[in-house]
Design a protein around this motif. Structure first.
Motif, PDB file in Angstrom:
ATOM      1  N   GLY A 151       0.828  -1.205   0.000  1.00 12.44           N
ATOM      2  CA  GLY A 151       0.000   0.000   0.000  1.00 12.44           C
ATOM      3  C   GLY A 151       0.861   1.252   0.000  1.00 12.44           C
ATOM      4  N   TRP A 152       1.925   1.176   0.756  1.00 15.51           N
ATOM      5  CA  TRP A 152       2.826   2.326   0.844  1.00 15.51           C
ATOM      6  C   TRP A 152       3.472   2.612  -0.522  1.00 15.51           C
ATOM      7  N   ILE A 153       3.966   1.559  -1.180  1.00 15.14           N
ATOM      8  CA  ILE A 153       4.621   1.779  -2.467  1.00 15.14           C
ATOM      9  C   ILE A 153       3.594   2.263  -3.485  1.00 15.14           C
ATOM     10  N   PHE A 154       2.388   1.746  -3.364  1.00 15.92           N
ATOM     11  CA  PHE A 154       1.329   2.153  -4.291  1.00 15.92           C
ATOM     12  C   PHE A 154       1.038   3.647  -4.166  1.00 15.92           C
ATOM     13  N   VAL A 155       0.869   4.068  -2.942  1.00 23.02           N
ATOM     14  CA  VAL A 155       0.547   5.477  -2.719  1.00 23.02           C
ATOM     15  C   VAL A 155       1.733   6.365  -3.108  1.00 23.02           C
ATOM     16  N   ALA A 156       2.950   5.879  -2.793  1.00 19.48           N
ATOM     17  CA  ALA A 156       4.131   6.669  -3.120  1.00 19.48           C
ATOM     18  C   ALA A 156       4.242   6.870  -4.627  1.00 19.48           C
ATOM     19  N   VAL A 157       4.035   5.802  -5.372  1.00 22.39           N
ATOM     20  CA  VAL A 157       4.126   5.923  -6.828  1.00 22.39           C
ATOM     21  C   VAL A 157       2.992   6.793  -7.354  1.00 22.39           C
ATOM     22  N   LEU A 158       1.829   6.637  -6.745  1.00 19.51           N
ATOM     23  CA  LEU A 158       0.687   7.441  -7.171  1.00 19.51           C
ATOM     24  C   LEU A 158       1.005   8.918  -7.026  1.00 19.51           C
ATOM     25  N   GLU A 159       1.617   9.252  -5.924  1.00 18.68           N
ATOM     26  CA  GLU A 159       1.938  10.649  -5.673  1.00 18.68           C
ATOM     27  C   GLU A 159       3.065  11.113  -6.609  1.00 18.68           C
ATOM     28  N   GLU A 160       4.069  10.253  -6.722  1.00 12.93           N
ATOM     29  CA  GLU A 160       5.242  10.583  -7.535  1.00 12.93           C
ATOM     30  C   GLU A 160       4.855  10.819  -8.989  1.00 12.93           C
ATOM     31  N   SER A 161       3.960   9.967  -9.494  1.00 10.29           N
ATOM     32  CA  SER A 161       3.625  10.042 -10.912  1.00 10.29           C
ATOM     33  C   SER A 161       2.527  11.056 -11.177  1.00 10.29           C
ATOM     34  N   GLY A 162       2.158  11.784 -10.158  1.00 14.87           N
ATOM     35  CA  GLY A 162       1.129  12.789 -10.354  1.00 14.87           C
ATOM     36  C   GLY A 162      -0.240  12.176 -10.581  1.00 14.87           C
ATOM     37  N   GLY A 163      -0.490  11.055  -9.934  1.00 14.54           N
ATOM     38  CA  GLY A 163      -1.818  10.460  -9.995  1.00 14.54           C
ATOM     39  C   GLY A 163      -2.025   9.524 -11.157  1.00 14.54           C
ATOM     40  N   SER A 164      -0.925   9.023 -11.734  1.00 13.37           N
ATOM     41  CA  SER A 164      -1.084   8.134 -12.883  1.00 13.37           C
ATOM     42  C   SER A 164      -1.636   6.792 -12.444  1.00 13.37           C
ATOM     43  N   VAL A 165      -2.791   6.463 -12.988  1.00 13.17           N
ATOM     44  CA  VAL A 165      -3.445   5.203 -12.634  1.00 13.17           C
ATOM     45  C   VAL A 165      -2.592   4.029 -13.081  1.00 13.17           C
ATOM     46  N   LYS A 166      -2.107   4.126 -14.323  1.00  8.07           N
ATOM     47  CA  LYS A 166      -1.404   2.995 -14.906  1.00  8.07           C
ATOM     48  C   LYS A 166      -0.089   2.734 -14.165  1.00  8.07           C
ATOM     49  N   ALA A 167       0.658   3.823 -13.932  1.00 11.17           N
ATOM     50  CA  ALA A 167       1.974   3.664 -13.308  1.00 11.17           C
ATOM     51  C   ALA A 167       1.843   3.071 -11.914  1.00 11.17           C
ATOM     52  N   SER A 168       0.898   3.597 -11.141  1.00  9.55           N
ATOM     53  CA  SER A 168       0.812   3.122  -9.761  1.00  9.55           C
ATOM     54  C   SER A 168       0.338   1.680  -9.715  1.00  9.55           C
ATOM     55  N   LEU A 169      -0.566   1.326 -10.612  1.00 12.05           N
ATOM     56  CA  LEU A 169      -1.010  -0.068 -10.624  1.00 12.05           C
ATOM     57  C   LEU A 169       0.104  -0.984 -11.093  1.00 12.05           C
ATOM     58  N   ALA A 170       0.898  -0.492 -12.051  1.00 14.04           N
ATOM     59  CA  ALA A 170       2.005  -1.318 -12.537  1.00 14.04           C
ATOM     60  C   ALA A 170       3.011  -1.555 -11.420  1.00 14.04           C
ATOM     61  N   PHE A 171       3.249  -0.532 -10.628  1.00 16.63           N
ATOM     62  CA  PHE A 171       4.205  -0.703  -9.536  1.00 16.63           C
ATOM     63  C   PHE A 171       3.657  -1.643  -8.479  1.00 16.63           C
ATOM     64  N   ALA A 172       2.357  -1.485  -8.202  1.00 14.29           N
ATOM     65  CA  ALA A 172       1.772  -2.403  -7.222  1.00 14.29           C
ATOM     66  C   ALA A 172       1.742  -3.821  -7.759  1.00 14.29           C
ATOM     67  N   GLY A 173       1.801  -3.958  -9.073  1.00 13.89           N
ATOM     68  CA  GLY A 173       1.676  -5.282  -9.673  1.00 13.89           C
ATOM     69  C   GLY A 173       2.964  -5.834 -10.227  1.00 13.89           C
ATOM     70  N   GLY A 174       4.097  -5.445  -9.701  1.00 14.16           N
ATOM     71  CA  GLY A 174       5.317  -6.112 -10.108  1.00 14.16           C
ATOM     72  C   GLY A 174       6.456  -5.203 -10.494  1.00 14.16           C
ATOM     73  N   GLY A 175       6.212  -3.913 -10.515  1.00 13.48           N
ATOM     74  CA  GLY A 175       7.260  -3.010 -10.947  1.00 13.48           C
ATOM     75  C   GLY A 175       8.158  -2.525  -9.822  1.00 13.48           C
ATOM     76  N   SER A 176       7.826  -2.872  -8.597  1.00  9.82           N
ATOM     77  CA  SER A 176       8.579  -2.292  -7.489  1.00  9.82           C
ATOM     78  C   SER A 176       9.420  -3.343  -6.777  1.00  9.82           C
ATOM     79  N   LYS A 177      10.411  -2.873  -6.051  1.00  5.48           N
ATOM     80  CA  LYS A 177      11.254  -3.785  -5.284  1.00  5.48           C
ATOM     81  C   LYS A 177      10.477  -4.422  -4.144  1.00  5.48           C
ATOM     82  N   VAL A 178       9.558  -3.643  -3.589  1.00  5.86           N
ATOM     83  CA  VAL A 178       8.761  -4.170  -2.480  1.00  5.86           C
ATOM     84  C   VAL A 178       7.988  -5.400  -2.914  1.00  5.86           C
ATOM     85  N   TYR A 179       7.461  -5.312  -4.123  1.00  7.00           N
ATOM     86  CA  TYR A 179       6.709  -6.431  -4.674  1.00  7.00           C
ATOM     87  C   TYR A 179       7.550  -7.707  -4.655  1.00  7.00           C
ATOM     88  N   TRP A 180       8.783  -7.580  -5.130  1.00  8.70           N
ATOM     89  CA  TRP A 180       9.631  -8.770  -5.217  1.00  8.70           C
ATOM     90  C   TRP A 180      10.131  -9.196  -3.844  1.00  8.70           C
TER      91      TRP A 180
END
Lengths: 374, 245, 537
Positions: free
Chosen positions: B33-62
Motif C-alpha cells: 500500500g505504501w509503495i502504491f501510494v508513493a508511486v501514485l503521488e510521484e507520478s502525479g496520480g497516474s493510474v497505470k503507473a501506480s497499478l504497474a508498480f503495485a503489480g510487479g514493478g517495485s522492489k517491495v513487490y519482489w
C-alpha cells in the motif's frame, strides 16, 4: 465391519504377512517375518525397543514399503494397493500425531474428510466415537490443550472414525501415567470386542491384559507367537518342580534320586538356604506326587514342593531379551538349551510360514527350542 | 486428486488461524500500500503507473514475493515430518501427491489473498472515478499468482527436504533469491551457452515482458507453471523418499 | 500419486545406494527435460499464443509493422543507444526508453531470424564507453544518445548497410516538459504527450529496406555552400547525416557537368550567390516538372533577378519576397533589443510548425526548433496547375519584415508605417502533378503517385554546420520528404493510456493513503486478532 464378504466362510486372514524384511541401510529392522491374523483377533506385538514392532506396524499401515516380502491387509497388498489398505485400517502411531491447533471435533472432521465420509456420515459418527472414548464433553477443546491420556483417546477416536476393519495401535499406552494407562487399556479392551486389533507394546502386563494372542519380536524376528496358554505350555520346557527340604548330608544322594524319577529331565541345584537345600527338577509333567513319595520314603523334611510354570513375562524375558533363569526367577531355564537371543526365533506353531494358525496343536515340546534356521 | 481439497482446507484454516499469517498479511499489505501510494503521488496520480508498480514493478513487490512463500511453507512438511503428522497423512487414504499439492495450494491461496490487494487498488480507482484498465490489472494479478506458485513450490520443496522449519525457510529464501538474481549475475559476464541457459530460467525477464505490461503469453504462462510443477514433483519425490528411510 | 515401486532392493550397501542415486538423478533429469520441453513447445509457432490485455494494445505490434517485418528479405539490425535523460525528464524518458525497448524486443521476438535488436547500454567513456562511441560514430550518430539506428543489409548487396536514425524525442514520442515549479501551485510533471514508437519504427524500416539509396545532388560552383567542407557555413555535417540516413550524395557543377546525374532524386540549391545560366535554369525546371524534387534556399547576396533561386521558385508558386525577417531579441539588459543584425536570427518554435506535414510534424511533437538567420519572407504565388502550397514554418507575431534602405543596408528597426509585422512563412512546399514527360521518375523513389515536390526555405544558413545541431531533424526530414521517403504510414497514433486521478485538489490522495496504508492492513490485523482470540477460548 464393512466387508460383506467377510461373512462367507471360510474367513480369509485379515492380515497376512509373508517373509517380510525391511532394512534401513545396513540395519535390518525386521527380517523374514511371517504371520497371519484372523478376523476379530486381538494380537499384541511384544518386544523391547528396537525389536522392529513399529517398523512392522508401519509397513502394515502403508507408511513404509518393505524391502522384500509381502503383506496384505483385508486382502489388499500393502504395497500395490496401499490406498485400499489405508482405507481399511485405523492406525495410531506411537507419537499420537494430532493437529494441536484444531479442536477435537475438527480433527475428527478432518479424518472423516480424508476418508471421504459424507457430511451426514461425519455428523453421525463423530459424536459416536467421541462418546465411545468418553470425550463427548470435550469436543470443543483444542487438541493441544488436552492431557496425554485424553490425547491418546482422541487418537483412538481418530483411528476409529472410519470404522476400520483393523485397528493398528503402536504403543498405545506409552507415556501415560498408570491411571491413564488403565483407562486406555480398558478402552482397548472394549474395542477388542468388535475390532481386529493389532497393538504393540514393550510392556508385558498390557499385552497380557488385553491381547489373547501374543507375538514376541526380537531384533526383527518373530520369537514367539500364540495365546498365553499356548506360549506357556509350549514353552513349558521351563516348568519345574521346586523341591526344598532339610537333606542333611544326603544332598548328593538326593540329587541323584531326584534325577532318577521318571519324567525328570534334569535337576538343578539351587543351593542351601539355612538347613534346607533347594532343587529345581525340570520336567514337563507335574512330578510333585512322585517327589513327595520319594521324600516320605527317605524321611526328608519337606519345606516346599511346588509345580512352577513360567509366566509370559518370564518367557518374554527369557526368549526375547535373553535373560537367563537365574536373573528372572525360579524357573531356572538352563542357559545351554536356551538359544542365543535373536539368532534363532522360537517357532511355537512349528509352522514357519504362519499358515497353520493358532488352532493347530503345537508340535511336541522339545522341538520348539531348537534353533530354527530360516 | 482425491484428498487434495481436504488437505488444502485444513492447511488454509491452519494458516489463517495462526497469528503469524495475519501479521505477514498486514505487513505485506502495508508495504505494498505504501509503495502504491508513493508511486501514485510521484507520478502525479497516474493510474497505470501506480497499478504497474503495485503489480510487479517495485522492489517491495519482489521482496514480498521472496519472503512470504518461504515463511508460509517452511513448517508445512518439515514440522509435520518431525512431529509425526506426516505419518498420519501418509497412512491416510490419500496419495503423497495429494498431500503435497494440498499444502501447496494452501500456501498459494494465501498468496492469492495477499496479491488481491492489487485488485483492491484498482477498485479504489474505480471508486474514485478513474476507471483503470481492468484486463491488464487482472493479467498482472494472474502473473503475481504464477510467480507466487513458483516460489511456493520452491518453499515446499525446501520444507520437504530439510528437517527444521528455520533451515527450510532459509534455504528456500536463498534459493528464491538465487533464481531471481542468477540471470542478472550471469549477465555481468560473457558465459555463452551458460548465459543462454540461465536466461531460460530468468523469472524477471519473463515477468517483465508479459504480465507486468499486460500481456498473457502462453510460453511465459507455462514457464511458471512448469517450473512450479517441477519443484512440486521433486517435493513429492522427497516425501515419498521419507517413507524409505 | 502411487508410490513408485522400483522392485525390491535386495542388496544393501554401496551398489544399492548408487542405484538409488542413479534412479533419483534419472527422475530429476526426466522431470527437468519435461519442463524444458513444455516451455519450448509453448513457444512454437502454432502452439504459441499471446494476448495483449491493455486497452490501447500497447504491447502488440501493429499489423502493418508486423507484415513489413515479415517481408524482410535481408538482415535488419536495430541498435539502441540509450542514456538516462537529464532532469526533469528522467522519469518520462525512462518510461519512453522502456516502451521503445519493449517495442524493439517485440519486433525481435516477432521475427528473430531477420531482425536483430542490440541494446548498447550507456557507458561513460572513462568506464569503457570508447567502444560505444566508436560504434556510434560508425553508424553515424556520434554523440547523439537516445537514438535508434536501423541498419539493413540485403543479401548479396555490396557496401555499407543502409541506415536510418530514429530520435526518441520527436520521432518516437512527443514529450510535454510539464511545469516544474512546485511552489507556484500549478505543478505538472513531465509527461509523454504521444507515443508513436511503431509508426517511427515502421518508417525507419521502410526507409532502409525499400528501394535504392536515393541520390541527393547538391549544386556547386555558383557560390553555393560547399558540400564537403567542414566550416560553419558549409554543408559537411548535412552531408554526413544524409549518408547516415541512407542517401547517396553528389555534387553537381552545372557549368562543368551540364546534365544532372541520371538518378537524381533531390536537387538541392543551398544559397547560390551567382546567377545560373539560362540553360541551367531550364534544365533544373525540367527536372522538377518531370517529377524531380527541389530543395532550395535563396542566396544572401544574390537572391533576386534572372538566374536566381527566387526566379526558379516563382515558377513553382513560391515567391521570395524582399526584406529580411527580424525579431527583437533579449539583450544583456534583459529588455527586447533591436537595431543590430542579431534581430535577423529567428528561432521557430514547435507551435509555429505545421502539425500535419511529414517534415515538421515530428519536430512539433518533439518540441524541436529550427533556427534561421537572414531569412526572406516566402509568399504564395501561383503554383502550376493542380499544385498545392503548404506553409511549414512561420515566424512569430513579434517579427517584422525589415526592408532594405535605399543603399541596400538594413536598419534592423521596425518602421511601423512601411514594414509589416509577422507572422511570415519561412518554409513552404509546393507539390504539383508532373507537367512534362521528362526522364522517368528516378528509380528507387517510393512515390505512390508521381508528383513534383519543391521545398523552399527562407535562408541558406539553415543548411550550415553551425546551426546543424538544431536543424538536423528538419533537414533530414526535408530531404526524405523530397525523396518521397516520408512514408505516410497508416498506423493510428497511439496515446499512452494515461488516466490520472486528481491528487492535487481535494483530499483524495489522503483518503487513498489512509485506506491503502492504514485501514486495509490494520483491518486484516484486527481480523487476525479476532480469529486468534476466538481460537484461544
Amino acid at each position: 465391519m464393512g466387508l460383506a464378504a467377510a461373512h462367507c466362510l471360510p474367513l480369509p486372514p485379515v492380515i497376512s504377512v509373508q517373509h517380510l524384511t525391511r532394512r534401513f541401510g545396513s540395519l535390518t529392522a525386521i527380517s523374514d517375518l511371517s504371520f497371519e491374523i484372523e478376523q476379530g483377533e486381538v494380537v499384541g506385538f511384544l518386544g523391547p525397543n528396537g525389536a522392529g514392532k513399529t517398523t512392522c506396524l508401519r509397513i502394515l499401515a502403508g507408511f513404509l514399503p518393505a524391502t522384500s516380502g509381502g503383506a496384505s491387509v483385508a486382502g489388499f497388498d500393502v504395497l500395490k494397493e496401499s490406498l485400499e489398505v489405508r482405507r481399511r485400517i485405523g492406525y495410531l502411531a506411537e507419537t499420537v500425531p494430532l493437529y494441536n491447533d484444531q479442536r477435537v471435533e475438527e480433527m475428527l472432521g478432518f479424518q472423516g474428510q480424508l476418508h471421504s465420509l459424507s457430511r451426514s456420515e461425519r455428523a453421525r459418527r463423530i459424536p459416536a466415537v467421541l462418546e465411545r472414548v468418553g470425550l463427548l464433553d470435550r469436543r470443543r477443546q483444542m487438541v493441544g490443550h488436552l492431557s496425554r491420556g485424553l490425547r491418546q483417546r482422541v487418537g483412538l477416536a481418530v483411528a476409529l472414525l472410519p470404522e476400520p476393519e483393523v485397528l493398528i495401535l503402536d504403543e498405545p499406552t506409552s507415556g501415560l501415567d498408570p491411571l491413564q494407562r488403565i483407562e486406555v487399556r480398558g478402552l482397548i479392551q472394549e474395542l477388542a470386542l468388535e475390532h481386529t486389533v493389532l497393538l504393540s507394546s514393550h510392556i508385558l502386563p498390557e499385552i497380557e491384559a488385553v491381547c489373547p494372542r501374543v507375538m514376541i519380536l526380537s531384533e526383527g524376528r518373530l520369537a514367539a507367537d500364540g495365546t498365553h496358554a499356548q506360549l506357556v505350555e509350549t514353552l513349558g520346557g521351563g516348568s519345574c518342580v521346586r523341591f526344598e527340604a532339610a537333606l542333611g548330608a544326603e544332598v548328593q544322594d538326593a540329587q541323584r534320586l531326584l534325577a532318577g524319577i521318571p519324567g525328570a529331565q534334569r535337576v538343578d541345584d539351587r543351593g542351601r538356604l539355612g538347613i534346607h537345600h533347594c532343587f529345581d527338577i525340570q520336567c514337563d509333567e507335574d512330578l510333585r506326587e512322585d517327589i513327595g513319595a520319594l521324600a516320605a520314603q527317605r524321611g526328608w523334611a519337606l519345606r516346599e514342593l511346588s509345580w512352577q510354570k513360567p509366566t509370559l513375562e518370564e518367557l518374554f524375558a527369557r526368549i526375547a531379551l535373553g535373560f537367563d533363569g537365574d536373573r528372572t526367577g525360579p524357573t531356572g531355564a538352563s542357559t545351554e538349551e536356551s538359544p542365543p537371543p535373536g539368532s534363532a526365533p522360537v517357532q511355537i506353531d512349528g509352522c514357519p510360514s504362519g499358515t497353520g494358525g493358532l488352532g493347530e496343536k503345537p508340535t511336541s515340546g522339545g522341538d520348539f527350542l531348537n534353533p530354527f534356521n530360516s | 486428486m482425491k484428498g487434495t481439497l481436504t488437505i488444502f482446507r485444513r492447511e488454509v484454516s491452519a494458516l489463517f488461524q495462526s497469528p503469524l499469517a495475519w501479521v505477514l498479511l498486514a505487513v505485506s499489505l502495508a508495504l505494498s500500500g505504501w509503495i502504491f501510494v508513493a508511486v501514485l503521488e510521484e507520478s502525479g496520480g497516474s493510474v497505470k503507473a501506480s497499478l504497474a508498480f503495485a503489480g510487479g514493478g517495485s522492489k517491495v513487490y519482489w521482496m514480498i514475493m521472496l519472503f512470504l512463500p518461504p515463511l508460509l511453507t517452511m513448517r508445512m512438511i518439515s514440522e509435520e515430518a518431525r512431529n509425526g503428522l506426516l505419518e498420519f497423512l501418509l497412512t491416510a487414504p490419500v496419495s503423497d501427491g495429494a498431500v503435497v499439492l494440498g499444502k501447496f495450494l494452501a500456501a498459494w491461496f494465501f498468496m492469492a489473498v495477499m496479491w488481491s490487494s492489487s485488485l483492491v487498488y484498482a477498485l479504489v480507482f474505480e471508486v474514485v472515478g478513474s476507471a483503470p484498465d481492468w484486463p491488464p490489472v487482472v493479467g498482472g494479478y494472474i502473473g503475481a499468482l504464477l510467480v507466487s506458485a513458483l516460489f511456493c513450490a520452491l518453499g515446499l520443496l525446501s520444507s520437504a527436504a530439510f528437517k527444521t522449519p528455520a533451515l527450510s525457510a532459509f534455504v528456500a529464501l536463498s534459493g528464491s533469491i538465487g533464481i531471481l538474481f542468477l540471470p542478472a549475475l550471469a549477465g555481468l559476464f560473457e558465459f555463452g551457452w551458460l548465459g543462454d541457459t540461465v536466461a531460460a530460467v530468468d523469472i524477471l525477464a519473463h515477468f517483465h515482458r508479459s504480465f507486468l505490461i499486460g500481456v498473457v503469453d502462453s510460453q511465459v504462462l507455462l514457464f511458471f507453471l512448469a517450473w512450479a510443477g517441477f519443484f512440486l514433483f521433486l517435493a513429492v519425490r522427497i516425501v515419498e523418499a521419507k517413507r524409505w528411510n | 500419486m502411487e508410490l513408485d515401486r522400483k522392485g525390491s532392493v535386495t542388496q544393501t550397501g554401496l551398489a544399492a545406494r548408487f542405484g538409488v542415486l542413479v534412479m533419483v538423478l534419472f527422475n530429476v533429469a526426466l522431470a527437468l527435460s519435461a519442463v524444458v520441453l513444455v516451455i519450448w513447445l509453448a513457444g512454437r509457432p502454432g502452439l504459441h499464443w499471446r494476448m495483449d490485455l491493455t486497452r490501447d494494445q500497447a504491447n502488440t505490434i501493429d499489423g502493418q509493422l508486423a507484415r513489413t517485418i515479415d517481408s524482410l528479405t535481408g538482415q535488419l539490425t536495430i541498435e539502441a543507444f540509450l542514456r538516462p535523460f537529464d532532469p526533469p525528464l528522467e522519469a518520462v524518458g525512462g518510461e519512453l526508453q522502456a516502451r521503445i525497448f519493449e517495442l524493439l524486443l517485440q519486433a525481435e521476438e516477432h521475427a528473430p531470424r531477420t531482425l536483430k535488436f542490440i541494446h548498447h547500454p550507456y557507458l561513460p567513456p572513462e568506464a569503457g564507453g570508447t567502444e560505444l562511441l566508436a560504434r556510434m560514430t560508425e553508424v553515424g550518430v556520434r554523440g547523439s544518445f537516445n537514438t535508434i539506428v536501423l541498419s539493413y543489409e540485403e543479401p548479396g548487396e555490396e557496401g555499407s548497410p543502409r541506415r536510418n536514425v530514429l530520435n526518441l524525442l520527436g520521432e518516437v514520442a512527443e514529450v510535454d516538459l510539464g511545469n516544474p515549479f512546485k511552489h507556484q501551485g500549478n505543478y505538472r510533471p513531465p509527461s509523454i504527450v504521444s507515443y508513436r514508437g511503431q509508426e517511427a519504427l515502421l518508417r525507419g524500416i521502410l526507409k532502409v529496406t525499400q528501394g535504392e539509396k536515393p541520390l541527393a545532388v547538391f549544386a556547386q560552383g555558383n557560390g553555393e555552400r560547399a558540400l564537403l567542407e567542414a566550416d560553419d557555413r558549409a554543408l559537411g555535417r548535412l552531408h554526413t547525416a544524409l549518408l547516415a540516413d541512407g542517401f547517396r550524395v553528389e555534387a553537381w557543377d552545372p557549368d562543368a557537368d551540364r546534365a544532372l546525374p541520371q538518378e537524381t532524386a533531390v536537387l538541392a540549391l543551398c544559397g547560390p550567390e551567382e546567377p545560373f545560366r539560362p540553360e541551367t535554369m531550364e534544365l533544373m525546371a525540367d527536372f522538377v516538372l518531370g517529377g524531380g524534387s527541389l530543395v532550395a534556399a535563396p542566396g544572401l547576396e544574390f537572391a533576386d533577378g534572372p538566374g536566381s533561386v527566387t526566379e526558379l521558385l516563382t515558377r513553382f508558386g513560391v515567391e521570395v519576397q524582399p526584406g529580411i525577417i527580424c525579431r527583437p531579441f533579449m539583450g544583456a539588459s534583459g529588455l527586447p533589443t533591436v537595431g543590430t543584425p542579431r534581430v535577423a536570427e529567428i528561432v521557430v518554435r514547435a507551435e509555429n510548425m505545421s502539425s500535419h506535414h511529414p517534415i515538421v510534424a515530428p519536430l512539433r511533437r518533439g518540441d524541436r526548433r529550427v533556427r534561421m538567420i537572414f531569412s526572406r519572407p516566402l509568399g504564395r504565388g501561383r503554383p502550376p496547375t493542380g499544385g498545392v502550397l503548404i506553409d511549414l514554418l512561420r515566424s512569430s507575431n513579434s517579427t517584422w519584415r525589415d526592408l532594405p534602405n535605399a543603399d541596400g543596408t538594413f536598419a534592423w528597426l521596425w518602421d511601423e508605417e512601411q514594414e509589416e509585422s509577422g507572422p511570415f512563412s519561412l518554409a513552404m512546399t509546393s507539390v504539383f502533378p508532373i507537367k512534362r514527360q521528362g526522364p522517368a521518375p528516378p528509380p528507387g523513389t517510393l512515390a505512390e503517385r508521381p508528383e513534383c515536390r519543391v521545398l523552399a526555405i527562407a535562408s541558406p544558413e539553415v543548411f550550415g554546420s553551425a546551426l546543424f545541431d538544431t536543424n538536423r531533424d528538419f533537414l533530414v526530414n526535408a530531404f526524405n520528404w523530397a525523396a518521397s521517403r516520408e512514408f505516410r504510414v497508416s498506423i493510428t497514433p497511439r496515446t499512452a493510456d494515461d488516466t490520472r486521478i486528481d491528487i492535487g485538489s481535494d483530499r483524495s490522495l489522503f483518503y487513498i493513503s489512509l485506506f491503502c496504508i492504514a485501514l486495509l492492513p490494520l483491518g486484516f490485523a484486527a481480523l487476525g486478532l479476532v480469529v486468534f482470540l476466538r481460537r484461544r477460548s
